[in-house]
Scaffold this active site. Structure first.
Site, PDB file in Angstrom:
ATOM      1  N   ARG A  83      22.146   7.346  -6.719  1.00  0.00           N
ATOM      2  CA  ARG A  83      21.364   7.870  -7.846  1.00  0.00           C
ATOM      3  C   ARG A  83      20.018   8.270  -7.282  1.00  0.00           C
ATOM      4  O   ARG A  83      19.287   7.447  -6.728  1.00  0.00           O
ATOM      5  CB  ARG A  83      21.200   6.812  -8.944  1.00  0.00           C
ATOM      6  CG  ARG A  83      20.175   7.216  -9.981  1.00  0.00           C
ATOM      7  CD  ARG A  83      20.215   6.367 -11.219  1.00  0.00           C
ATOM      8  NE  ARG A  83      21.355   6.719 -12.039  1.00  0.00           N
ATOM      9  CZ  ARG A  83      21.478   6.373 -13.323  1.00  0.00           C
ATOM     10  NH1 ARG A  83      20.555   5.646 -13.914  1.00  0.00           N
ATOM     11  NH2 ARG A  83      22.538   6.747 -14.023  1.00  0.00           N
TER      12      ARG A  83
ATOM     13  N   HIS B  43      24.935  14.737 -14.014  1.00  0.00           N
ATOM     14  CA  HIS B  43      25.397  13.343 -14.166  1.00  0.00           C
ATOM     15  C   HIS B  43      26.906  13.363 -14.421  1.00  0.00           C
ATOM     16  O   HIS B  43      27.385  13.012 -15.499  1.00  0.00           O
ATOM     17  CB  HIS B  43      24.652  12.710 -15.347  1.00  0.00           C
ATOM     18  CG  HIS B  43      24.738  11.204 -15.397  1.00  0.00           C
ATOM     19  ND1 HIS B  43      25.358  10.452 -14.415  1.00  0.00           N
ATOM     20  CD2 HIS B  43      24.277  10.314 -16.323  1.00  0.00           C
ATOM     21  CE1 HIS B  43      25.262   9.163 -14.747  1.00  0.00           C
ATOM     22  NE2 HIS B  43      24.614   9.057 -15.886  1.00  0.00           N
TER      23      HIS B  43
ATOM     24  N   GLN C 166      29.036  10.280 -15.839  1.00  0.00           N
ATOM     25  CA  GLN C 166      28.844  10.046 -17.271  1.00  0.00           C
ATOM     26  C   GLN C 166      29.814  10.894 -18.084  1.00  0.00           C
ATOM     27  O   GLN C 166      30.401  10.431 -19.072  1.00  0.00           O
ATOM     28  CB  GLN C 166      27.402  10.405 -17.661  1.00  0.00           C
ATOM     29  CG  GLN C 166      27.110  10.260 -19.153  1.00  0.00           C
ATOM     30  CD  GLN C 166      27.142   8.809 -19.594  1.00  0.00           C
ATOM     31  OE1 GLN C 166      26.514   7.969 -18.985  1.00  0.00           O
ATOM     32  NE2 GLN C 166      27.874   8.516 -20.655  1.00  0.00           N
TER      33      GLN C 166
ATOM     34  N   ASP D 218      20.425  12.951 -25.926  1.00  0.00           N
ATOM     35  CA  ASP D 218      19.985  12.095 -24.818  1.00  0.00           C
ATOM     36  C   ASP D 218      18.467  11.993 -24.936  1.00  0.00           C
ATOM     37  O   ASP D 218      17.841  12.697 -25.740  1.00  0.00           O
ATOM     38  CB  ASP D 218      20.411  12.731 -23.468  1.00  0.00           C
ATOM     39  CG  ASP D 218      20.082  11.860 -22.258  1.00  0.00           C
ATOM     40  OD1 ASP D 218      19.837  10.639 -22.434  1.00  0.00           O
ATOM     41  OD2 ASP D 218      20.063  12.394 -21.135  1.00  0.00           O
TER      42      ASP D 218
ATOM     43  N   CYS E  28      24.571   8.994 -23.926  1.00  0.00           N
ATOM     44  CA  CYS E  28      24.888   8.305 -22.660  1.00  0.00           C
ATOM     45  C   CYS E  28      24.164   6.970 -22.546  1.00  0.00           C
ATOM     46  O   CYS E  28      24.589   6.103 -21.779  1.00  0.00           O
ATOM     47  CB  CYS E  28      24.561   9.204 -21.477  1.00  0.00           C
ATOM     48  SG  CYS E  28      22.804   9.544 -21.272  1.00  0.00           S
TER      49      CYS E  28
ATOM     50  N   ARG F 270      32.500   3.887 -19.087  1.00  0.00           N
ATOM     51  CA  ARG F 270      31.952   4.141 -17.753  1.00  0.00           C
ATOM     52  C   ARG F 270      32.771   3.374 -16.713  1.00  0.00           C
ATOM     53  O   ARG F 270      33.029   3.869 -15.623  1.00  0.00           O
ATOM     54  CB  ARG F 270      30.476   3.729 -17.681  1.00  0.00           C
ATOM     55  CG  ARG F 270      29.503   4.619 -18.454  1.00  0.00           C
ATOM     56  CD  ARG F 270      29.447   6.037 -17.924  1.00  0.00           C
ATOM     57  NE  ARG F 270      29.031   6.091 -16.538  1.00  0.00           N
ATOM     58  CZ  ARG F 270      27.768   6.083 -16.100  1.00  0.00           C
ATOM     59  NH1 ARG F 270      26.780   6.047 -16.971  1.00  0.00           N
ATOM     60  NH2 ARG F 270      27.491   6.156 -14.806  1.00  0.00           N
TER      61      ARG F 270
HETATM   62  N1   CP Z   1      24.076   6.363 -18.896  1.00  0.00           N
HETATM   63  C1   CP Z   1      23.598   5.876 -17.730  1.00  0.00           C
HETATM   64  O1   CP Z   1      23.776   6.439 -16.650  1.00  0.00           O
HETATM   65  O2   CP Z   1      22.932   4.688 -17.859  1.00  0.00           O
HETATM   66  P1   CP Z   1      22.081   3.962 -16.735  1.00  0.00           P
HETATM   67  O3   CP Z   1      20.840   4.783 -16.496  1.00  0.00           O
HETATM   68  O4   CP Z   1      21.767   2.624 -17.344  1.00  0.00           O
HETATM   69  O5   CP Z   1      22.905   3.854 -15.478  1.00  0.00           O
HETATM   70  N1  NVA Z   2      18.827  12.267 -18.764  1.00  0.00           N
HETATM   71  C1  NVA Z   2      18.629  10.870 -18.479  1.00  0.00           C
HETATM   72  C2  NVA Z   2      19.934  10.174 -18.339  1.00  0.00           C
HETATM   73  C3  NVA Z   2      19.845   8.694 -18.090  1.00  0.00           C
HETATM   74  C4  NVA Z   2      21.187   8.059 -17.905  1.00  0.00           C
HETATM   75  C5  NVA Z   2      17.773  10.717 -17.219  1.00  0.00           C
HETATM   76  O1  NVA Z   2      18.013  11.457 -16.257  1.00  0.00           O
HETATM   77  O2  NVA Z   2      16.885   9.879 -17.221  1.00  0.00           O
END
Ligand code: CP
Ligand code: NVA
Length: 308
Positions: A108, A135, A138, A226, A265, A293
């Site tokens: 990530r 993502h 997700q 989101d 998400c 997930r």
């Molecule tokens: N939806 C998602 O990716 O959650 P986290 O940021 O908690 O991993």
């Molecule tokens: N769009 C959000 C998703 C978190 C899971 C971010 O990138 O922070």
């Protein structure tokens, strides 16, 4: 050839369909079991996944860990700030070293180019656990959730409200691959990444942009939102001011199809992009989505290891 999971298009529609089928079967086969018990066939026994986090995570971290346990494997968690990567060791060298030590890498990070570089220098699979651009993991869980709730993907009308962010980019990829349409309710200046939107359109999906959020939602089968401020983004006040009209509240949700689903998400910012009444309401499937997930990530893992 090493299989990486950097974006949905790289895997392709057939592979994603196989992942969704596998996730449904595996989820059904272990219903009611203790969550940490390995699946009967433990298909990733002996395999280790390294997870690198350059941004916060709850669901991605726990779901990949549980996925590996259920598949019979294990994980190593690397918080980038406490690794040499965080002190300037190159991504290429990190890729080379981890490839000698573990069987796959999930990362990530912020810049999507970093994940491409990691994959270019890794001889083991690399999985995108979220970048500023996309993502994909997700969205495998989201598609699984929509299907489980009885909706076919081809022809589906999905409404996205709020920021044109990384999650929307992966939804647009999925739309092109599965033949559904996306109506985007978004304020000017926060539009979807055209690279992802154009690909969806080129594959035959209808993608429309609406400055009036009601137009985006009318008759929709699925309503998705989101956070208005993704990790690493600045200008919080301006973003919130611009996106306030796009809040998914009971009034807006009432314009969607009567059996429309609500997805998010998570993490949610209750009172901003969504109200309590909607996220806790009868149309919300966000807890199934979060659980999925695990099931989705298991299938992504099996795919990168060549088992699907
Ligand atoms: N939806 C998602 O990716 O959650 P986290 O940021 O908690 O991993
Ligand atoms: N769009 C959000 C998703 C978190 C899971 C971010 O990138 O922070």
């Amino acid at each position: 050839m090493t299989r990486h999971f950097l974006d949905l298009s790289g895997a392709g529609g057939d592979a994603l369909a196989a992942m969704l089928g596998d996730a449904q079967e595996r989820k059904a086969a272990r219903r009611g079991w203790p969550k940490g018990q390995a699946d009967a066939d433990a298909p990733l026994a002996g395999r280790v996944l390294a997870m690198i986090f350059e941004k916060s995570s709850t669901r991605t971290r726990v779901s990949f860990d549980m996925a590996m346990r259920q598949l019979g494997g294990s994980v190593i968690v690397l918080e980038a700030g406490t690794t040499q990567l965080g002190r300037g060791e190159s991504i290429a060298d990190t890729a080379r070293v981890l490839s000698r030590m573990v069987d796959a890498i999930m990362i990530r990070t912020d810049d999507h180019a970093k994940i491409e570089e990691l994959a270019a220098h890794a001889s083991v699979p690399v999985i995108n656990g979220l970048t500023d651009a996309s993502h994909p993991c997700q969205i495998v869980a989201d598609l699984l959730t929509v299907i489980e709730h009885g909706k076919a993907l081809p022809g589906l009308e999905l409404a996205w409200l709020g920021d044109g962010n990384n999650v929307l980019s992966s939804i647009l990829e999925a739309a092109g691959l599965f033949g559904f349409n996306v109506r985007i309710g978004v304020p000017q200046g926060y539009d979807a990444d055209p690279a992802y939107a154009d690909v969806a359109v080129s594959r035959g999906s209808r993608v429309s942009v609406h400055r009036d959020p009601r137009e985006a939602v009318v008759g929709a089968d699925v309503v998705v939102t989101d956070t208005w401020v993704s990790m690493g983004q600045s200008g919080e006040e301006a973003r919130i001011a611009a996106m306030t009209p796009y809040q998914v509240n009971a009034g807006l949700m009432a314009l969607a199809a009567p059996d429309a689903l609500f997805l998010h998400c998570l993490p949610a910012h209750r009172g901003e992009e969504v109200t309590d009444a909607v996220i806790d309401g009868r149309q919300s499937v966000v807890w199934d989505e979060a659980e999925n997930r695990i099931h989705a990530q298991k299938s992504v893992l099996r795919w990168v290891f060549g088992q699907l």
